[in-house]
Design an enzyme around this catalytic site. Sequence first.
Site, PDB file in Angstrom:
ATOM      1  N   SER A   1       0.813  -1.214   0.000  1.00  0.00           N
ATOM      2  CA  SER A   1       0.000   0.000   0.000  1.00  0.00           C
ATOM      3  C   SER A   1       0.847   1.264   0.000  1.00  0.00           C
ATOM      4  O   SER A   1       0.527   2.237  -0.698  1.00  0.00           O
ATOM      5  CB  SER A   1      -0.951  -0.005   1.199  1.00  0.00           C
ATOM      6  OG  SER A   1      -0.227  -0.142   2.422  1.00  0.00           O
ATOM      7  N   THR A   2       1.944   1.276   0.770  1.00  0.00           N
ATOM      8  CA  THR A   2       2.781   2.472   0.798  1.00  0.00           C
ATOM      9  C   THR A   2       3.508   2.648  -0.525  1.00  0.00           C
ATOM     10  O   THR A   2       3.630   3.761  -1.042  1.00  0.00           O
ATOM     11  CB  THR A   2       3.796   2.404   1.961  1.00  0.00           C
ATOM     12  OG1 THR A   2       3.098   2.090   3.170  1.00  0.00           O
ATOM     13  CG2 THR A   2       4.511   3.728   2.141  1.00  0.00           C
TER      14      THR A   2
ATOM     15  N   GLY B   1       8.232  -0.211   0.876  1.00  0.00           N
ATOM     16  CA  GLY B   1       7.811  -0.090   2.256  1.00  0.00           C
ATOM     17  C   GLY B   1       8.382  -1.215   3.096  1.00  0.00           C
ATOM     18  O   GLY B   1       9.232  -2.000   2.652  1.00  0.00           O
ATOM     19  N   ALA B   2       7.924  -1.326   4.340  1.00  0.00           N
ATOM     20  CA  ALA B   2       8.342  -2.391   5.245  1.00  0.00           C
ATOM     21  C   ALA B   2       7.254  -2.611   6.282  1.00  0.00           C
ATOM     22  O   ALA B   2       6.430  -1.730   6.541  1.00  0.00           O
ATOM     23  CB  ALA B   2       9.664  -2.044   5.930  1.00  0.00           C
ATOM     24  N   ASP B   3       7.264  -3.795   6.866  1.00  0.00           N
ATOM     25  CA  ASP B   3       6.320  -4.114   7.933  1.00  0.00           C
ATOM     26  C   ASP B   3       6.875  -3.737   9.303  1.00  0.00           C
ATOM     27  O   ASP B   3       6.120  -3.458  10.229  1.00  0.00           O
ATOM     28  CB  ASP B   3       5.976  -5.600   7.885  1.00  0.00           C
ATOM     29  CG  ASP B   3       5.312  -5.977   6.563  1.00  0.00           C
ATOM     30  OD1 ASP B   3       4.259  -5.395   6.251  1.00  0.00           O
ATOM     31  OD2 ASP B   3       5.865  -6.818   5.832  1.00  0.00           O
TER      32      ASP B   3
ATOM     33  N   GLY C   1       2.899  -8.580   2.169  1.00  0.00           N
ATOM     34  CA  GLY C   1       2.142  -8.720   0.923  1.00  0.00           C
ATOM     35  C   GLY C   1       2.544  -9.935   0.113  1.00  0.00           C
ATOM     36  O   GLY C   1       1.950 -10.200  -0.937  1.00  0.00           O
TER      37      GLY C   1
ATOM     38  N   GLU D   1      11.202  -8.821  -3.994  1.00  0.00           N
ATOM     39  CA  GLU D   1      11.662  -7.571  -3.381  1.00  0.00           C
ATOM     40  C   GLU D   1      13.136  -7.673  -3.002  1.00  0.00           C
ATOM     41  O   GLU D   1      13.919  -6.743  -3.215  1.00  0.00           O
ATOM     42  CB  GLU D   1      10.814  -7.270  -2.138  1.00  0.00           C
ATOM     43  CG  GLU D   1       9.387  -6.853  -2.470  1.00  0.00           C
ATOM     44  CD  GLU D   1       8.495  -6.746  -1.244  1.00  0.00           C
ATOM     45  OE1 GLU D   1       7.407  -6.160  -1.371  1.00  0.00           O
ATOM     46  OE2 GLU D   1       8.865  -7.267  -0.174  1.00  0.00           O
TER      47      GLU D   1
END
Length: 226
Positions: free
Chosen positions: A34-35, A86-88, A101, A107
């Site tokens: 999403s980011t 992005g990252a979690d 995701g 990635e």
Amino acid sequence: MNQNELKAAVGQSAADYIEPLLTKEAVIGVGTGSTANYFIDALAKSRHRFDGAVASSQATADRLKKHGIPVYDLNDVNELLVYVDGADETNPNLELIKGGGGALTREKIVASVARQFVCIVDDTKLVDVLGKFPLPVEVIPMARSAVARKLVGLGGQPVYRQGFVTDNGNMIIDVHGLSITDPCAMEDTINGLTGVVTQGLFAKRPADVLLVGRESGVEELRPAGS
């Protein structure tokens, strides 16, 4: 600001950050989630200033193409100017957990080719010790149970991500309950398990720059001690 507004702000900030780096010949790597989607939308305004992009997932490739940004196979590219994703979770050393995701393998491959890795997050992703977010592990389907037993031996609680298949045709095990005090060692250990494709620790190749969306604005961070 709500979380989506923070993500939008940091996505725009990443587009602004790489703007001075762009050249007509430049190819950039773009992550998934999403980011990253907010970054793609902001990047579209500069699509005539660089050559194209390499996508870390089919979903990202589709979004880039929708904006008229050419998408290249990584095999046809020698080097990426920058990788934005992005990252979690991220710790102060900019070591990351990624893969919520499910695109962690691609990635990781794309990040390995980039000169610079710019990670974009909102401030809820900042932690002192990685592991509160379950660590995704991509596995060959026939090895799922065997790998899960090994992950239990490492102190984790593996949960099969039901109904999900990666772009590579594999499965994801999400490992709960880990406190990852030595991310590089854990990365090596899990990568050494037979049947594992890779896992979502980005410690041996951490981010170079972290852009954090906060209520007060976007903050730029570098690894602790750098």
